[in-house]
Design a protein around this motif. Structure first.
Motif, PDB file in Angstrom:
ATOM      1  N   ILE A 102      76.104  20.730  57.174  1.00  0.00           N
ATOM      2  CA  ILE A 102      76.241  19.837  56.268  1.00  0.00           C
ATOM      3  C   ILE A 102      75.937  18.456  56.610  1.00  0.00           C
ATOM      4  CG2 ILE A 102      77.589  18.772  54.386  1.00  0.00           C
ATOM      5  CD1 ILE A 102      78.884  21.386  53.953  1.00  0.00           C
ATOM      6  N   ILE A 103      74.961  17.972  56.289  1.00  0.00           N
ATOM      7  CA  ILE A 103      74.502  16.460  56.570  1.00  0.00           C
ATOM      8  C   ILE A 103      74.529  15.457  55.523  1.00  0.00           C
ATOM      9  CG2 ILE A 103      73.340  17.235  58.592  1.00  0.00           C
ATOM     10  CD1 ILE A 103      70.836  16.633  57.045  1.00  0.00           C
ATOM     11  N   GLY A 104      74.653  13.986  55.687  1.00  0.00           N
ATOM     12  CA  GLY A 104      74.377  13.168  54.854  1.00  0.00           C
ATOM     13  C   GLY A 104      72.998  12.189  55.191  1.00  0.00           C
ATOM     14  N   VAL A 105      72.061  12.057  54.317  1.00  0.00           N
ATOM     15  CA  VAL A 105      70.872  11.326  54.495  1.00  0.00           C
ATOM     16  C   VAL A 105      70.980   9.960  53.785  1.00  0.00           C
ATOM     17  CG1 VAL A 105      68.470  11.485  54.139  1.00  0.00           C
ATOM     18  CG2 VAL A 105      69.687  13.511  54.752  1.00  0.00           C
ATOM     19  N   SER A 106      70.569   9.005  54.436  1.00  0.00           N
ATOM     20  CA  SER A 106      70.287   7.682  53.745  1.00  0.00           C
ATOM     21  C   SER A 106      68.752   7.328  53.969  1.00  0.00           C
ATOM     22  CB  SER A 106      71.254   6.561  54.671  1.00  0.00           C
ATOM     23  OG  SER A 106      70.958   6.534  55.883  1.00  0.00           O
ATOM     24  N   ASP A 107      68.575   6.002  54.287  1.00  0.00           N
ATOM     25  CA  ASP A 107      67.053   5.910  54.581  1.00  0.00           C
ATOM     26  C   ASP A 107      66.744   5.931  55.885  1.00  0.00           C
ATOM     27  OD1 ASP A 107      68.452   3.560  55.645  1.00  0.00           O
ATOM     28  OD2 ASP A 107      67.459   2.174  54.800  1.00  0.00           O
ATOM     29  N   GLN A 108      67.655   6.613  56.929  1.00  0.00           N
ATOM     30  CA  GLN A 108      67.006   6.626  58.382  1.00  0.00           C
ATOM     31  C   GLN A 108      66.931   8.457  58.296  1.00  0.00           C
ATOM     32  OE1 GLN A 108      66.186   4.337  60.390  1.00  0.00           O
ATOM     33  NE2 GLN A 108      66.677   2.877  58.683  1.00  0.00           N
ATOM     34  N   ARG A 109      66.261   8.728  59.658  1.00  0.00           N
ATOM     35  CA  ARG A 109      65.936   9.930  60.135  1.00  0.00           C
ATOM     36  C   ARG A 109      67.441  10.603  60.485  1.00  0.00           C
ATOM     37  NH1 ARG A 109      61.924  11.595  64.668  1.00  0.00           N
ATOM     38  NH2 ARG A 109      63.790  11.404  65.848  1.00  0.00           N
ATOM     39  N   VAL A 110      67.649  11.865  60.226  1.00  0.00           N
ATOM     40  CA  VAL A 110      68.580  12.639  60.647  1.00  0.00           C
ATOM     41  C   VAL A 110      68.235  13.859  61.549  1.00  0.00           C
ATOM     42  CG1 VAL A 110      70.776  13.807  60.131  1.00  0.00           C
ATOM     43  CG2 VAL A 110      70.160  11.934  58.799  1.00  0.00           C
ATOM     44  N   ASP A 111      68.607  13.749  62.671  1.00  0.00           N
ATOM     45  CA  ASP A 111      68.374  14.706  63.649  1.00  0.00           C
ATOM     46  C   ASP A 111      69.548  15.937  63.598  1.00  0.00           C
ATOM     47  OD1 ASP A 111      66.330  13.414  64.460  1.00  0.00           O
ATOM     48  OD2 ASP A 111      67.134  12.651  66.183  1.00  0.00           O
ATOM     49  N   VAL A 112      69.004  17.072  63.211  1.00  0.00           N
ATOM     50  CA  VAL A 112      69.797  18.294  63.115  1.00  0.00           C
ATOM     51  C   VAL A 112      69.479  19.351  64.369  1.00  0.00           C
ATOM     52  CG1 VAL A 112      70.835  20.286  61.992  1.00  0.00           C
ATOM     53  CG2 VAL A 112      70.198  18.147  60.914  1.00  0.00           C
ATOM     54  N   SER A 156      62.263   5.751  54.255  1.00  0.00           N
ATOM     55  CA  SER A 156      62.737   6.691  53.597  1.00  0.00           C
ATOM     56  C   SER A 156      63.597   7.809  54.471  1.00  0.00           C
ATOM     57  CB  SER A 156      61.796   7.642  52.736  1.00  0.00           C
ATOM     58  OG  SER A 156      61.120   8.116  53.646  1.00  0.00           O
ATOM     59  N   GLY A 157      64.381   8.375  53.907  1.00  0.00           N
ATOM     60  CA  GLY A 157      65.356   9.318  54.544  1.00  0.00           C
ATOM     61  C   GLY A 157      64.253  10.709  55.147  1.00  0.00           C
ATOM     62  N   ALA A 158      64.747  11.061  56.386  1.00  0.00           N
ATOM     63  CA  ALA A 158      64.033  12.496  56.922  1.00  0.00           C
ATOM     64  C   ALA A 158      64.948  13.084  57.450  1.00  0.00           C
ATOM     65  CB  ALA A 158      62.893  12.017  57.697  1.00  0.00           C
ATOM     66  N   VAL A 159      64.840  14.571  57.639  1.00  0.00           N
ATOM     67  CA  VAL A 159      65.594  15.438  58.487  1.00  0.00           C
ATOM     68  C   VAL A 159      64.797  16.093  59.472  1.00  0.00           C
ATOM     69  CG1 VAL A 159      67.145  17.346  58.253  1.00  0.00           C
ATOM     70  CG2 VAL A 159      67.195  15.670  56.367  1.00  0.00           C
ATOM     71  N   ARG A 160      65.119  15.975  60.586  1.00  0.00           N
ATOM     72  CA  ARG A 160      64.271  16.597  61.677  1.00  0.00           C
ATOM     73  C   ARG A 160      65.198  17.724  62.369  1.00  0.00           C
ATOM     74  NH1 ARG A 160      63.803  15.674  67.474  1.00  0.00           N
ATOM     75  NH2 ARG A 160      61.630  15.948  68.121  1.00  0.00           N
ATOM     76  N   VAL A 161      64.628  18.906  62.298  1.00  0.00           N
ATOM     77  CA  VAL A 161      65.385  19.965  62.504  1.00  0.00           C
ATOM     78  C   VAL A 161      64.846  20.472  64.021  1.00  0.00           C
ATOM     79  CG1 VAL A 161      66.040  22.350  62.023  1.00  0.00           C
ATOM     80  CG2 VAL A 161      65.701  20.614  60.206  1.00  0.00           C
ATOM     81  N   ASP A 162      65.691  20.886  64.861  1.00  0.00           N
ATOM     82  CA  ASP A 162      65.252  21.443  66.104  1.00  0.00           C
ATOM     83  C   ASP A 162      66.337  22.725  66.773  1.00  0.00           C
ATOM     84  OD1 ASP A 162      63.951  21.748  68.388  1.00  0.00           O
ATOM     85  OD2 ASP A 162      64.301  19.841  69.402  1.00  0.00           O
TER      86      ASP A 162
END
Length: 667
Positions: free
Chosen positions: A376-386, A301-307
């Motif tokens: 602003i980001i787009g999320v699919s089924d992979q993790r997005v690093d911000v 599933s999609g995920a967002v990793r914030v650092d």
């Protein structure tokens, strides 16, 4: 045992000890035992003396070998130990294994003579060697009863074991003739938590929650901003559960997958190392001997990793925000405050938002009232690093401040705010981070603080506190320079009932305002500070009204060295603070205790034909607008000349010579 036999054994022990000692002390030649005549003892039984021990044996081993060869008398027989094995309700338990091990008590030797003490010691060693090698065992019958027989007279450690039950006291120390009862506890329940990734593989490590309770009650109890905002915008049921269970996640590995649990409902959820979570499970654990297996599958599933770039810990108290948006019509960053948030105590960065559905999102970082940065980001089924760099300029209301000592060296500081608007005033702490090695702080303001009529920022360090008023130019760097400083304390006296604050419900409430300003500067409305409204009596202990006036002690804090004017005011009968005293003050590097004697106040009766507001022009050129209640007819003023007016009617009075002013407009 025959006394002669023991004496013979003791003699042999001494001879052998002396021979071994002599051999160890002589390294030049082979060992030859000394020829010592053997004592002749009448009517002594045969003693089997072992052959000389090999040279490799230690002295202790040789002594033990001799002791083991001595025939010692048996301990006296004793009564059996009887008992029962049962459950808490009294139901007997059959098939429990009962084991008793002897615990021979080491008694202190009572003899005075050296030979007698040695005899007692040898006898005890022989008995202990025999008793320690024995154990007694039996099994509880269908009635839960057991009996241990043929016991010697000594203490025993009795234990109980059962394949299906544990006992509250599984090992008991007791004596023969005692009754022992073992009470079974509820059987220990275990679950085996198995974690699987989307491809069926087993992760090397993960985190799991297996906690008693149900998800329905958890959601109802945690609909609170502390655990995140549970709005439909960008939020999912799984994210709600993961956020609410944040502190309950515990490390998991394939080798440490079992947990001891109690029967009842439990919540289970797993989280992988990259922040993905499994579907939350709710299971009921039954009372069973077998270990129950729970499978937690972490799907793709999609995920967002914030650092964040900052690593000095100043960002640890911030948290992330997430909001699903329309990319063509993005909302302002402040809308994130109504989105999905992590917990306040989420820990260090980075932090992962799991199970984010596909879509376009506005993600930000900030506190409960301020957004520090957003993307602003787009999320699919992979993790997005911000990644956020909080030191970089961005949209919002920010100040820059430098805090240094007298030599220009950067100081560590925290910041406080005071904001004054038409609707009132507010104060509190503000969020700040160090922008870089230059020691400049970046300070975030709320929309309300940024639009205040007057805004004051204070920097607090170990050297003291400095407050400045922030002007219209918010882009310049505000410098707080700490040089020599001293603590200033005021001891205020001379107040009477006219200084009392009518708004205070306490009898000892007084309205005394203080301010510290540069020489000749007027005191703005935001620079007044209330002194303590509690009277401190300095005339000695005791209850009741003091016979002498009291003292109000006002701690002004740590003040930077320089020339100031100390201003005292009151608003006991006015909506604005009236200045009544101004004293020059020089602060150096020595703490100051300053006595302040307040000037007297006087009541002036005001005669007016209607309840119109009154305007009072003070000797300092300031104007006070006073609104008297219907039942009020007086104003309180210090000594001086005042112009008092109501509409077009104006009168000049000298206080305290005049006690009344007539504003009715009559001749």
């Amino acid at each position: 045992m025959n006394r002669g036999v023991l004496l013979a054994c003791c003699a042999i022990l001494f001879l052998l000890s002396a021979a071994i000692t002599s051999r160890l002390a002589n390294d030049d030649g082979p060992f030859e035992p000394r020829q010592v005549p053997q004592p002749i003892i009448a009517d002594a039984p045969t003693i089997v003396v072992p052959p000389p021990p090999p040279e490799t044996d230690s002295r202790r081993e040789q002594l033990e070998r001799i002791i083991s060869s001595i025939e010692a008398p048996d301990l006296e027989p004793a009564l059996p130990i009887v008992g029962m094995v049962r459950m808490e309700d009294g139901t007997p338990i059959a098939g429990a294994t009962i084991v008793a091990r002897s615990q021979l008590e080491r008694l202190a030797t009572s003899a005075v003579d050296r030979e007698e003490r040695l005899i007692q010691w040898v006898e005890h060693e022989v008995q202990e060697d025999r008793v320690d090698s024995d154990q007694w065992q039996t099994t509880s019958d269908e009635n839960g009863r057991f009996e241990l027989t043929r016991l010697p007279l000594t203490r025993f450690l009795v234990s109980a074991k059962h394949p299906q039950w544990s006992f509250n006291r599984a090992r008991l120390s007791t004596s023969p003739g005692s009754l022992v009862v073992f009470v079974a506890q509820e059987p220990k329940l275990e679950v085996d938590l198995q974690v699987r990734l989307a491809d069926g593989s087993i992760p090397a490590k993960a985190e799991v929650v297996f906690a008693p309770g149900r998800f329905a009650s958890l959601s109802a109890a945690n609909r609170d901003p502390v655990h995140g905002h549970f709005y439909s915008q960008g939020s999912t049921h799984i994210n709600q559960m993961a956020s609410a269970l944040g502190r309950r996640f515990k490390p998991w590995t394939p080798g440490e997958s079992t947990r001891e649990v109690e029967s009842g409902y439990h919540m289970a959820i797993a989280r992988s190392a990259d922040g993905r979570v499994s579907d939350p499970l709710e299971v009921f654990i039954e009372k069973s001997v077998e270990t129950q297996t729970i499978l937690l599958e972490i799907s793709e599933s999609g995920a967002v990793r914030v650092d964040v770039v900052q690593s000095d810990g100043s960002a640890s108290r911030l948290h992330y925000f997430l909001l699903q948006i329309d990319r063509l019509h993005p909302p302002p960053p402040s809308s994130l405050l109504g989105g999905m948030a992590s917990g306040w105590d989420a820990g260090e960065w980075p932090r992962t938002i799991p199970r984010v559905p596909p879509g376009t999102y506005l993600v930000g970082i900030g506190s409960g009232e301020v957004i520090w940065g957003h993307q602003i980001i787009g999320v699919s089924d992979q993790r997005v690093d911000v990644l956020f760099d909080l030191a970089e300029p961005g949209e919002g209301n920010f100040l820059l401040a430098r805090v240094v000592d007298g030599q220009g060296k950067a100081l560590s500081a925290t910041f406080q705010r005071r904001a004054i608007t038409n609707n009132g005033r507010s104060s509190g702490s503000v969020d700040s981070i160090i922008r870089g090695d230059d020691g400049i702080y970046r300070i975030a303001l709320t929309e309300k603080d940024a639009s205040a009529d007057q805004f004051f920022l204070s920097a607090r360090t170990d050297a003291g506190t400095i407050e400045v008023e922030v002007g219209e130019d918010r882009d310049q760097v505000i410098e707080f320079r700490f040089g020599s400083s001293a603590r200033v304390t005021l001891n205020i006296s001379g107040f009477d009932d006219l200084w009392r604050d009518r708004r205070s419900s306490r009898l000892e409430g007084y309205s005394i305002q203080t301010a510290l300003v540069p020489p000749g500067e007027q005191v703005g409305s935001g620079k007044w500070h209330s002194a303590s409204r509690t009277q401190r009596n300095l005339s000695g202990p005791g209850s009741g009204a003091p016979p002498t006036p009291g003292i109000i002690r006002k701690d002004m804090g740590t003040i930077q060295a320089g020339d100031y004017e100390l201003v005292i005011g009151t608003n006991a009968r006015h909506h604005q603070t009236l200045e009544v005293l101004r004293v020059p003050l020089t602060v150096g590097a020595v703490d100051l205790e300053i006595p302040i004697a307040l000037p007297p106040l006087h009541q002036i009766e005001v005669l007016r034909s209607a309840p119109w507001p009154i305007t009072i022009a003070t000797p300092e050129g300031t104007f006070l607008h006073v609104f008297l209640d219907d039942d009020e007819t007086t104003v309180t003023l210090p000594t001086g000349t005042y112009e008092i007016s109501v509409g077009p009617i104006q009168k000049t009075i000298e206080v305290p010579r005049h006690k009344q002013v007539d504003l009715r407009g009559e001749d």
